[in-house]
Enzyme design. Structure first.
Site, PDB file in Angstrom:
ATOM      1  N   HIS A  52      43.814  43.038  40.035  1.00  0.00           N
ATOM      2  CA  HIS A  52      42.982  43.487  38.911  1.00  0.00           C
ATOM      3  C   HIS A  52      43.236  42.654  37.659  1.00  0.00           C
ATOM      4  O   HIS A  52      43.360  43.175  36.557  1.00  0.00           O
ATOM      5  CB  HIS A  52      43.200  44.981  38.634  1.00  0.00           C
ATOM      6  CG  HIS A  52      42.740  45.864  39.759  1.00  0.00           C
ATOM      7  ND1 HIS A  52      43.301  45.805  41.011  1.00  0.00           N
ATOM      8  CD2 HIS A  52      41.774  46.806  39.823  1.00  0.00           C
ATOM      9  CE1 HIS A  52      42.701  46.681  41.808  1.00  0.00           C
ATOM     10  NE2 HIS A  52      41.770  47.295  41.121  1.00  0.00           N
ATOM     11  N   GLU A  57      56.798  50.534  36.480  1.00  0.00           N
ATOM     12  CA  GLU A  57      56.692  49.123  36.834  1.00  0.00           C
ATOM     13  C   GLU A  57      57.942  48.328  36.450  1.00  0.00           C
ATOM     14  O   GLU A  57      58.355  47.406  37.159  1.00  0.00           O
ATOM     15  CB  GLU A  57      55.450  48.503  36.180  1.00  0.00           C
ATOM     16  CG  GLU A  57      54.132  49.159  36.625  1.00  0.00           C
ATOM     17  CD  GLU A  57      53.848  50.516  35.953  1.00  0.00           C
ATOM     18  OE1 GLU A  57      54.547  50.856  34.980  1.00  0.00           O
ATOM     19  OE2 GLU A  57      52.938  51.226  36.401  1.00  0.00           O
ATOM     20  N   SER A  82      44.742  50.372  45.736  1.00  0.00           N
ATOM     21  CA  SER A  82      43.972  49.410  44.944  1.00  0.00           C
ATOM     22  C   SER A  82      44.528  47.997  45.090  1.00  0.00           C
ATOM     23  O   SER A  82      43.783  47.023  45.132  1.00  0.00           O
ATOM     24  CB  SER A  82      44.003  49.800  43.464  1.00  0.00           C
ATOM     25  OG  SER A  82      43.479  51.091  43.292  1.00  0.00           O
ATOM     26  N   PHE A 116      50.132  45.538  34.013  1.00  0.00           N
ATOM     27  CA  PHE A 116      51.426  46.231  34.036  1.00  0.00           C
ATOM     28  C   PHE A 116      52.528  45.352  34.636  1.00  0.00           C
ATOM     29  O   PHE A 116      53.678  45.401  34.191  1.00  0.00           O
ATOM     30  CB  PHE A 116      51.306  47.542  34.828  1.00  0.00           C
ATOM     31  CG  PHE A 116      50.131  48.385  34.405  1.00  0.00           C
ATOM     32  CD1 PHE A 116      49.924  48.665  33.053  1.00  0.00           C
ATOM     33  CD2 PHE A 116      49.217  48.868  35.327  1.00  0.00           C
ATOM     34  CE1 PHE A 116      48.832  49.423  32.641  1.00  0.00           C
ATOM     35  CE2 PHE A 116      48.112  49.618  34.924  1.00  0.00           C
ATOM     36  CZ  PHE A 116      47.922  49.895  33.584  1.00  0.00           C
ATOM     37  N   ARG A 141      42.308  40.563  46.256  1.00  0.00           N
ATOM     38  CA  ARG A 141      43.309  41.620  46.498  1.00  0.00           C
ATOM     39  C   ARG A 141      43.229  42.101  47.946  1.00  0.00           C
ATOM     40  O   ARG A 141      44.231  42.456  48.557  1.00  0.00           O
ATOM     41  CB  ARG A 141      43.121  42.788  45.527  1.00  0.00           C
ATOM     42  CG  ARG A 141      41.819  43.527  45.723  1.00  0.00           C
ATOM     43  CD  ARG A 141      41.682  44.693  44.761  1.00  0.00           C
ATOM     44  NE  ARG A 141      40.301  45.136  44.706  1.00  0.00           N
ATOM     45  CZ  ARG A 141      39.914  46.396  44.834  1.00  0.00           C
ATOM     46  NH1 ARG A 141      40.798  47.341  45.008  1.00  0.00           N
ATOM     47  NH2 ARG A 141      38.633  46.708  44.756  1.00  0.00           N
ATOM     48  N   ASP A 148      36.786  49.760  33.895  1.00  0.00           N
ATOM     49  CA  ASP A 148      38.013  50.327  33.314  1.00  0.00           C
ATOM     50  C   ASP A 148      38.280  49.811  31.898  1.00  0.00           C
ATOM     51  O   ASP A 148      38.983  50.444  31.118  1.00  0.00           O
ATOM     52  CB  ASP A 148      39.223  50.028  34.204  1.00  0.00           C
ATOM     53  CG  ASP A 148      39.411  51.098  35.278  1.00  0.00           C
ATOM     54  OD1 ASP A 148      38.689  52.118  35.227  1.00  0.00           O
ATOM     55  OD2 ASP A 148      40.277  50.906  36.150  1.00  0.00           O
ATOM     56  N   ARG A 207      40.018  42.085  41.484  1.00  0.00           N
ATOM     57  CA  ARG A 207      39.446  43.307  42.061  1.00  0.00           C
ATOM     58  C   ARG A 207      38.090  43.034  42.712  1.00  0.00           C
ATOM     59  O   ARG A 207      37.750  43.609  43.737  1.00  0.00           O
ATOM     60  CB  ARG A 207      39.267  44.346  40.946  1.00  0.00           C
ATOM     61  CG  ARG A 207      38.421  45.525  41.352  1.00  0.00           C
ATOM     62  CD  ARG A 207      38.336  46.575  40.262  1.00  0.00           C
ATOM     63  NE  ARG A 207      37.509  47.686  40.720  1.00  0.00           N
ATOM     64  CZ  ARG A 207      36.222  47.838  40.410  1.00  0.00           C
ATOM     65  NH1 ARG A 207      35.620  46.983  39.617  1.00  0.00           N
ATOM     66  NH2 ARG A 207      35.545  48.868  40.880  1.00  0.00           N
TER      67      ARG A 207
END
Ligand SMILES: Cc1ncc(C[n+]2csc(CCOP(=O)(O)OP(=O)(O)O)c2C)c(N)n1
Ligand SMILES: [Mg+2]
Lengths: 280, 311
Positions: free
Chosen positions: B106, B55, B34, B80, B8, B114, B164
């Site tokens: 991610h 989104e 992020s 998402f 990322r 998470d 990530r």
């Protein structure tokens, strides 16, 4: 607007309505109800308002129209055919395997269609993207959108509304075809989206309410919208579903049902009679 | 480049480096710090738009921008971007074949703490099922830079799957990547390991362990899952006789499936899959989770022996 001009638009709209009946009749399926309620707005936009060129349907500086309620493809196609984007005879091929006239608008197969739609609310968001591109590129085109009142139940409409107001997209002019009906019945009974004007006002839009079948009101609202700065525009257009064909008017049942041969003939005769009455 | 860098981060850097191209518009959905599109925003604020936590809308807005000639990057977490907004990606972007690049970060269980709600393990299956969608899952920073460039050069929808977690470099500045082609990292004749994303490092480790045992291993980085490089797969099937795939994704519909689809129809040989076995992820440290779910060099070695024993 001059009387002569109003008469001409009324005639054009009636011809577009005939196109809707011919297309859905030949297809044996499709959506005449919502097509007929937004027809006058389509006639006004394509025959009086929009900067478009049928010889160059993808011109980067053109005005855009997104039929966010994509099930009303019949009226979009009938309008484009009436305007000369493709032959009117082709309308009778709607929804057929060998035809380019898909059941819902396809921007890559139909000349003049600016966005593929069919999944409710996505067209409105795409129009937000087009208006945003206009701002980034400092272009002066407008993006017009046709939406359904039932469509307002879709959450994405409100996501798009927030974005349009946030980025001050005053080059975006949406119409809600407020015919009060969706598939399962009255919008107020299925899942009430009212009060509509107040909701958009709260979302930061410049809102006007008009009679969807009055060309002078349509024109005045669009002119007004173009004058104001800094807010996206919503024109809440009170309409009659099935407008122009007596037995289809205000009937939820004609949302997604095609006229049978006899019904088709009756509808066309009514519209021909109406056109003749305009010519006297 | 430092030893370890998350894809990322490499995405944010590559996007910013190529930002001079004025056609590029970047959209984010309240995750720009992020997804790292914030780097682009800092340099080109006039072409970066935050679409808020919406989104589905973001994907359709991206489509509208693309109809006006923009090359649009739309970013969010993979769950998402590919999950929540699946139908917008399919109908607003895929069906009209619009020039939108989905920068989905991610992805996978290496999201870590998470937990399952944020760990997309089915995004590749979803995205590659859309006609015309290109799907790329880069393994390291070099591969990501290539993927971003390829995405810009290729007209049409592209799904970029990014991680990530900081991952080691498995390529170097001399690696030649090609759009739609797997990258051969190491040649061999006994078994082929086809991996992508962060599993490439474990594929290389596994190859080392196997080599110590006298097994000659071929390793391919299949960064582009769609269009898949049929040629390199068929060649591997013919020349090494069996294949192990390794991916940070459910084995249902991901890289393993894509490879098996080619092998089954063109040159059937044993294919063993390392991936997530029809389970949701969970919270934990990324490396502990990779261990827990069997996304390890040791498991690849085990599957390689199983594959070879089937011959
Ligand atoms: C996302 C989505 N959900 C459901 C449908 C199916 N559908 C097609 S038309 C329609 C009703 C639309 O009613 P309204 O917006 O009021 O349209 P109009 O009355 O103008 O025809 C529904 C539910 C769809 N096309 N898209
Ligand atoms: Mg309605």
């Amino acid at each position: 607007m001059e009387q002569k001009e109003i008469l001409a638009l009324k005639k054009t709209a009636a011809n577009i309505r005939k196109g809707v009946i011919i297309a859905t009749g030949a297809a044996g399926s499709g959506h005449p109800g919502g097509s007929l309620s937004i027809t006058d707005i389509m006639a006004y936009l394509y025959f009086k308002e929009m900067r478009i060129n049928k010889e160059d349907p993808r011109h980067p500086d053109r005005d855009r129209f997104v039929m966010s309620k994509g099930h009303c493809a019949p009226v979009l196609y009938a309008t484009l055919a009436e305007k000369g984007f493709f032959p009117k005879e082709d309308l009778a091929t709607l929804r057929k395997t060998e035809s380019y006239l898909e059941g819902h608008p396809n921007m890559n197969s139909v000349p003049g269609v600016d966005m593929s739609t069919g999944s409710l609310a996505q067209g409105m968001s795409a129009a937000v993207g087009m208006a945003l591109a206009g701002k980034v590129d400092k272009k002066d085109y407008y993006v017009f959108v046709g939406m359904g009142d039932g469509e307002l139940e879709e959450g994405q409409v409100w996501e798009a509304s927030m974005a349009a107001a946030h980025y001050k997209l005053d080059n975006l002019i949406c119409f809600v075809d407020y015919n009060g009906l969706q598939i399962d019945g009255k919008i107020t009974e299925v899942m009430n989206p009212e009060p509509i004007a107040e909701k958009f006002e709260a979302f930061g839009w410049y809102v006007q309410s008009i009679d969807a079948h009055d060309f002078e009101q349509i024109e005045k609202a669009v002119k007004n919208a173009k004058k104001q700065k800094g807010k996206p525009n919503m024109i809440v257009a009170h309409s009659t579903k099935g407008k122009g064909v007596s037995f289809m008017e205000n009937q939820a049942g004609w949302h997604g049902k095609a006229p049978k041969q006899e019904e088709r003939d009756r509808a066309l005769a009514e519209l021909d009679e109406y056109i003749a009455s305009l010519e006297v | 480049m430092s030893d370890k860098i998350a894809t990322r981060v490499a995405y944010g850097e590559a996007l910013t480096a190529m930002g001079e191209d004025e056609r590029i518009i970047v959209l984010d959905s309240d995750l720009s710090k992020s997804t790292m599109t914030d780097m682009f925003r800092k340099k080109y604020p006039e072409r970066h738009f935050n679409m808020g936590i919406a989104e589905g809308n973001m994907m359709s807005v991206a489509a509208g921008l693309a109809t006006c000639g923009k090359v649009v990057f739309a970013s969010s977490f993979a769950i998402f971007a590919a999950g929540r907004a699946f139908e917008q990606v399919r109908n607003s972007i895929g069906y009209p074949n619009l020039n939108v690049k989905i920068g989905a970060t991610h992805a996978g269980i290496s999201v870590g703490e998470d937990g399952a709600s944020h760990q997309a393990i089915e995004d590749i299956a979803l995205m590659r099922s859309i006609p015309g969608m290109t799907v790329i899952s880069p393994s390291d920073a070099y591969c990501t830079a290539f993927a971003v460039k390829a995405a810009i050069e290729h007209f049409g929808p592209v799904y970029l799957r990014l991680g990530r977690l900081a991952v080691p470099l498995v390529h170097d500045e001399n690696t030649r990547f090609e759009f739609g082609k797997g990258t051969l990292i190491k040649d061999g004749s006994d078994v082929t390991i086809i991996a992508n994303g962060l599993m490439v490092q474990y594929a290389l480790e596994a190859a080392k362990l196997l080599e110590e045992d006298g097994v000659n291993v071929r390793v391919i980085d299949m960064h582009t899952i769609k269009p898949i490089d049929r040629e390199i797969i068929i060649k591997a099937a013919k020349e090494t006789g069996c294949i192990v795939t390794a991916e940070e994704h459910t084995i249902i519909g991901g890289l393993g499936s894509a490879v098996a689809e080619v092998v089954c129809s063109e040159y059937p040989v044993p294919v063993k899959m390392v991936g997530i076995e029809d389970k949701f992820g969970k919270s934990g440290k990324p490396n502990e989770l990779l261990e827990l779910y069997g996304l390890t060099a040791e498991n690849i070695v085990k599957k390689a022996y199983e594959a070879m024993q089937m011959l």
